[in-house]
Design a protein around this motif. Sequence first.
Motif, PDB file in Angstrom:
ATOM      1  N   LEU A   1       0.819  -1.205   0.000  1.00  0.00           N
ATOM      2  CA  LEU A   1       0.000   0.000   0.000  1.00  0.00           C
ATOM      3  C   LEU A   1       0.861   1.266   0.000  1.00  0.00           C
ATOM      4  CD1 LEU A   1      -2.853   1.171   0.121  1.00  0.00           C
ATOM      5  CD2 LEU A   1      -2.676   1.078   2.611  1.00  0.00           C
ATOM      6  N   ALA A   2       1.921   1.273   0.798  1.00  0.00           N
ATOM      7  CA  ALA A   2       2.815   2.437   0.838  1.00  0.00           C
ATOM      8  C   ALA A   2       3.488   2.646  -0.518  1.00  0.00           C
ATOM      9  CB  ALA A   2       3.868   2.252   1.924  1.00  0.00           C
TER      10      ALA A   2
ATOM     11  N   GLN B   1       1.255  12.125  -9.633  1.00  0.00           N
ATOM     12  CA  GLN B   1       0.418  13.302  -9.501  1.00  0.00           C
ATOM     13  C   GLN B   1       1.260  14.566  -9.403  1.00  0.00           C
ATOM     14  OE1 GLN B   1      -2.919  13.785  -9.668  1.00  0.00           O
ATOM     15  NE2 GLN B   1      -2.980  11.662 -10.326  1.00  0.00           N
ATOM     16  N   TRP B   2       2.370  14.475  -8.664  1.00  0.00           N
ATOM     17  CA  TRP B   2       3.268  15.599  -8.503  1.00  0.00           C
ATOM     18  C   TRP B   2       3.924  15.962  -9.835  1.00  0.00           C
ATOM     19  CZ3 TRP B   2       8.923  15.362  -7.189  1.00  0.00           C
ATOM     20  CH2 TRP B   2       9.423  16.642  -6.929  1.00  0.00           C
TER      21      TRP B   2
ATOM     22  N   LEU C   1       2.271   1.777  -3.494  1.00  0.00           N
ATOM     23  CA  LEU C   1       1.273   2.274  -4.433  1.00  0.00           C
ATOM     24  C   LEU C   1       0.940   3.741  -4.184  1.00  0.00           C
ATOM     25  CD1 LEU C   1      -1.148  -0.778  -4.613  1.00  0.00           C
ATOM     26  CD2 LEU C   1       0.462   0.004  -6.358  1.00  0.00           C
ATOM     27  N   VAL C   2       0.825   4.124  -2.920  1.00  0.00           N
ATOM     28  CA  VAL C   2       0.559   5.522  -2.589  1.00  0.00           C
ATOM     29  C   VAL C   2       1.731   6.394  -3.025  1.00  0.00           C
ATOM     30  CG1 VAL C   2       0.279   7.144  -0.665  1.00  0.00           C
ATOM     31  CG2 VAL C   2      -1.061   5.054  -0.733  1.00  0.00           C
ATOM     32  N   PHE C   3       2.946   5.910  -2.815  1.00  0.00           N
ATOM     33  CA  PHE C   3       4.131   6.655  -3.231  1.00  0.00           C
ATOM     34  C   PHE C   3       4.141   6.871  -4.743  1.00  0.00           C
ATOM     35  CE2 PHE C   3       8.591   6.611  -4.672  1.00  0.00           C
ATOM     36  CZ  PHE C   3       9.022   7.773  -4.057  1.00  0.00           C
TER      37      PHE C   3
ATOM     38  N   PHE D   1       1.561   6.816  -6.774  1.00  0.00           N
ATOM     39  CA  PHE D   1       0.470   7.716  -7.097  1.00  0.00           C
ATOM     40  C   PHE D   1       0.864   9.168  -6.833  1.00  0.00           C
ATOM     41  CE2 PHE D   1      -3.294  10.091  -5.691  1.00  0.00           C
ATOM     42  CZ  PHE D   1      -4.045  10.029  -6.854  1.00  0.00           C
ATOM     43  N   LEU D   2       1.477   9.430  -5.693  1.00  0.00           N
ATOM     44  CA  LEU D   2       1.889  10.791  -5.364  1.00  0.00           C
ATOM     45  C   LEU D   2       2.969  11.315  -6.296  1.00  0.00           C
ATOM     46  CD1 LEU D   2       1.885  10.645  -1.467  1.00  0.00           C
ATOM     47  CD2 LEU D   2       0.234  11.770  -2.961  1.00  0.00           C
TER      48      LEU D   2
END
Length: 70
Positions: A54-55, A65-66, A57-59, A61-62
């Motif tokens: 999860l970490a 997006q950034w 995937l969130v990384f 994604f961020l």
Amino acid sequence: MAIFLKFLLIFLILFWVARFFSRKINKLWAGTIGAAIEWLNNNGTRLMKYMFILAGLVFLFLVFQWSRTG
């Protein structure tokens, strides 16, 4: 920074694919990233594995997006 992270991600994917075609790269993989993944499989609880996934995937994604805003 986003460009660096994208190149790092591309490098890791190419490194993972190249290990199927080269015995030397496979040994290098088994001693570094593969060893970390094996350690997680042996010592990590199910929740810890899910949290790492999860970490990651969130990384990703961020980062993407950034990179789209910059």
